[in-house]
Write an enzyme that holds these catalytic residues in place. Structure first.
Site, short mmCIF file in Angstrom:
data_model
loop_
_atom_site.label_atom_id
_atom_site.label_comp_id
_atom_site.label_asym_id
_atom_site.label_seq_id
_atom_site.Cartn_x
_atom_site.Cartn_y
_atom_site.Cartn_z
N HIS A 1 0.73 -1.15 -0.02
CA HIS A 1 0.09 -0.18 -0.09
C HIS A 1 0.90 1.17 -0.08
O HIS A 1 1.33 1.48 1.05
CB HIS A 1 -0.97 -0.07 1.37
CG HIS A 1 -1.95 1.12 1.38
ND1 HIS A 1 -3.32 1.03 1.16
CD2 HIS A 1 -1.84 2.31 1.08
CE1 HIS A 1 -3.85 1.89 1.14
NE2 HIS A 1 -3.11 2.81 1.02
N HIS B 1 1.58 5.17 -1.81
CA HIS B 1 0.94 6.48 -2.47
C HIS B 1 2.67 7.38 -3.08
O HIS B 1 3.36 7.49 -2.45
CB HIS B 1 0.51 7.40 -1.69
CG HIS B 1 -0.79 7.11 -0.84
ND1 HIS B 1 -2.07 7.31 -1.63
CD2 HIS B 1 -0.94 6.40 0.15
CE1 HIS B 1 -2.89 6.60 -1.02
NE2 HIS B 1 -2.42 6.14 0.04
N LYS C 1 -9.38 -0.54 -6.04
CA LYS C 1 -9.35 0.47 -4.64
C LYS C 1 -10.51 0.83 -4.42
O LYS C 1 -11.19 1.86 -5.26
CB LYS C 1 -8.09 1.29 -4.61
CG LYS C 1 -8.17 2.20 -3.22
CD LYS C 1 -7.78 1.21 -2.07
CE LYS C 1 -7.80 1.93 -0.64
NZ LYS C 1 -6.81 2.90 -0.72
N HIS D 1 -10.43 1.07 1.68
CA HIS D 1 -10.36 2.01 2.61
C HIS D 1 -11.73 1.87 3.85
O HIS D 1 -12.82 2.42 3.25
CB HIS D 1 -10.22 3.58 2.08
CG HIS D 1 -10.07 4.59 3.19
ND1 HIS D 1 -8.96 5.31 3.27
CD2 HIS D 1 -10.83 5.04 4.14
CE1 HIS D 1 -9.03 6.21 4.17
NE2 HIS D 1 -10.22 5.94 4.98
N HIS E 1 -4.59 -0.63 5.77
CA HIS E 1 -4.15 0.15 6.94
C HIS E 1 -5.22 0.13 8.17
O HIS E 1 -5.70 1.13 8.48
CB HIS E 1 -3.92 1.85 6.56
CG HIS E 1 -5.05 2.42 5.58
ND1 HIS E 1 -6.43 2.11 5.78
CD2 HIS E 1 -4.90 2.84 4.30
CE1 HIS E 1 -7.01 2.94 4.77
NE2 HIS E 1 -6.20 3.35 3.79
N ASP F 1 1.27 2.73 3.60
CA ASP F 1 0.49 3.77 3.36
C ASP F 1 1.13 5.15 3.52
O ASP F 1 0.85 6.30 3.94
CB ASP F 1 -0.58 3.95 4.40
CG ASP F 1 -1.75 5.03 4.07
OD1 ASP F 1 -1.82 5.32 2.71
OD2 ASP F 1 -2.55 5.42 5.02
#
Length: 389
Positions: free
Chosen positions: A55, A57, A141, A179, A217, A291
């Site tokens: 995970h 970004h 996602k 999420h 997360h 994350d």
């Protein structure tokens, strides 16, 4: 494999997990039960299979160019989040974004970005087929609309508008990355994950038991319990460095701490303890997902600061410390390097990295021509130092 060698005196206690080979100078000791040693300068080294980040970004543009080298230094692969502006909603956009990532990597890097699609109310089942056929898209996602950074285009009605897509994902064996928060303004921010499990995730699993789901997360004991009670073939979870070592006090100690602000937000200590216990237990249902979410310092330290913690440079050091303190260093490699690829049905990495018990100081920031990024634990000393083998 764990090794120790003599170095400068540090005088710290060392817990050596059961069945670990421990090299003290030239003597080899096989530990049959947990033991505690006074190190007096003993230096430990772990050799583990190269980890993956499930995970991540990476952003785009200048921010992508700044942070991609950090993740590629020690991670072999990463599931890359699609919440850009505009979001990555099509396979064609994912392929183009993947090329941008590859262009941002150091020339000698063998890092592999694993792409994802951003689920919307209008995603089509055919797009899922195209994603699977592409060979570069590995998951979809789910962002509930308004849940986090760049989630305004997210799903507003999962069961009413996305069910045909979810059914196609079952057929294509395409995981749904969740999420897990409700976004109703009348729900307390600290309760959003628990209510999502009750109102959305549990009904979803019951309706589509063959859908692979990763609860991303996780932040609560409720999420830990849900994952442990589910079918391990189809439900797993990623765990971040921040949610395994910080609780919500970290947001306010010594004043407001914007660089500890992330979504889902940090929770009570009882939840952090539950997550740490689950991860260090050796359960294969949990795996590494940082994350890591970089922002320019000016966008964190402002009246309306962005959510996200930049932890890629420190993640492996943090995880190693947690497992060490739990007396579970023998279980670290499975969490960082085995459980993720096994769940996704991918081969494990063949290369190795080294983790040395060598104190190092986290840079206070990373500066670039356009601004700077403040990492997690900026300016602090961490105990474990990762390096290539």
């Amino acid at each position: 494999m764990l090794k120790t060698s003599l170095g400068p005196y540090r005088g710290s206690a060392l817990a050596v997990p059961s069945e670990f080979s421990v090299k003290l100078s030239s003597a080899l000791v096989r530990a049959r039960r947990p033991i505690h040693l006074k190190t007096f300068g003993i230096k430990m080294e772990l050799s583990i299979t190269r980890p993956d980040d499930w995970h991540l970004h990476l952003r785009d543009g200048e921010l992508l160019e700044a942070v991609a080298p950090h993740s590629s230094q020690h991670f072999g692969r990463a599931i890359v989040m699609p919440n850009l502006r505009p979001p990555i909603t099509t396979t064609a956009a994912a392929i183009a974004y993947r090329q941008s990532i590859l262009n941002a990597l150091p020339k000698d890097s063998d890092f592999t970005p694993l792409m994802t699609l951003y689920l919307t109310d209008t995603t089509s089942p055919n797009e899922i087929k195209l994603a699977r056929e592409s060979g570069v898209v590995y998951a979809v996602k789910l962002y509930p609309a308004g849940a986090t950074t760049n989630s305004q285009d997210g799903v507003t009605d999962l069961f009413g508008k996305c069910l045909p897509v979810l059914e196609e994902m079952v057929q294509q064996n395409m995981p749904l990355l969740v999420h897990g928060e409700v976004t109703s303004p009348d729900v307390d921010v600290f309760d959003r994950e628990k209510l999502f499990i009750d109102a959305v995730l549990s009904p979803l699993i019951q309706k589509l038991p063959g859908l692979k789901v990763v609860m991303e997360h996780i932040t609560t004991k409720d999420a830990v319990d849900f994952v442990l009670s589910s079918d391990e073939r189809f439900v797993a979870a990623t765990v971040t460095p921040q949610h395994i070592v910080l609780n919500r006090n970290s947001l306010f100690q010594g004043g407001l701490q914007p660089h500890n602000y992330c979504l889902p937000v940090l929770k009570r200590e009882i939840h952090r303890q539950a997550i740490a216990s689950a991860v260090t237990s050796g359960s294969k249902r949990f795996f590494l997902g940082t994350d890591s979410a970089p922002h320019d310092r000016r966008n964190k330290e402002c009246p309306c600061g962005c959510a996200g913690i930049y932890n890629s440079p420190v993640a492996l050091s943090v995880y190693a410390k947690v497992f060490e303190e739990a007396g579970a260093l023998d279980k670290l490699e499975a969490f960082t390097s085995f459980n993720g690829p096994d769940f996704y049905g991918l081969p494990r990495n063949s290369s190795k990295i080294r983790l040395s018990k060598t104190p190092w100081t986290v840079p206070p920031s990373f500066s670039f021509g356009w601004g700077e990024i403040v990492p997690m634990f900026a300016g602090q000393v961490l105990d474990w130092l990762p390096s290539p083998l």
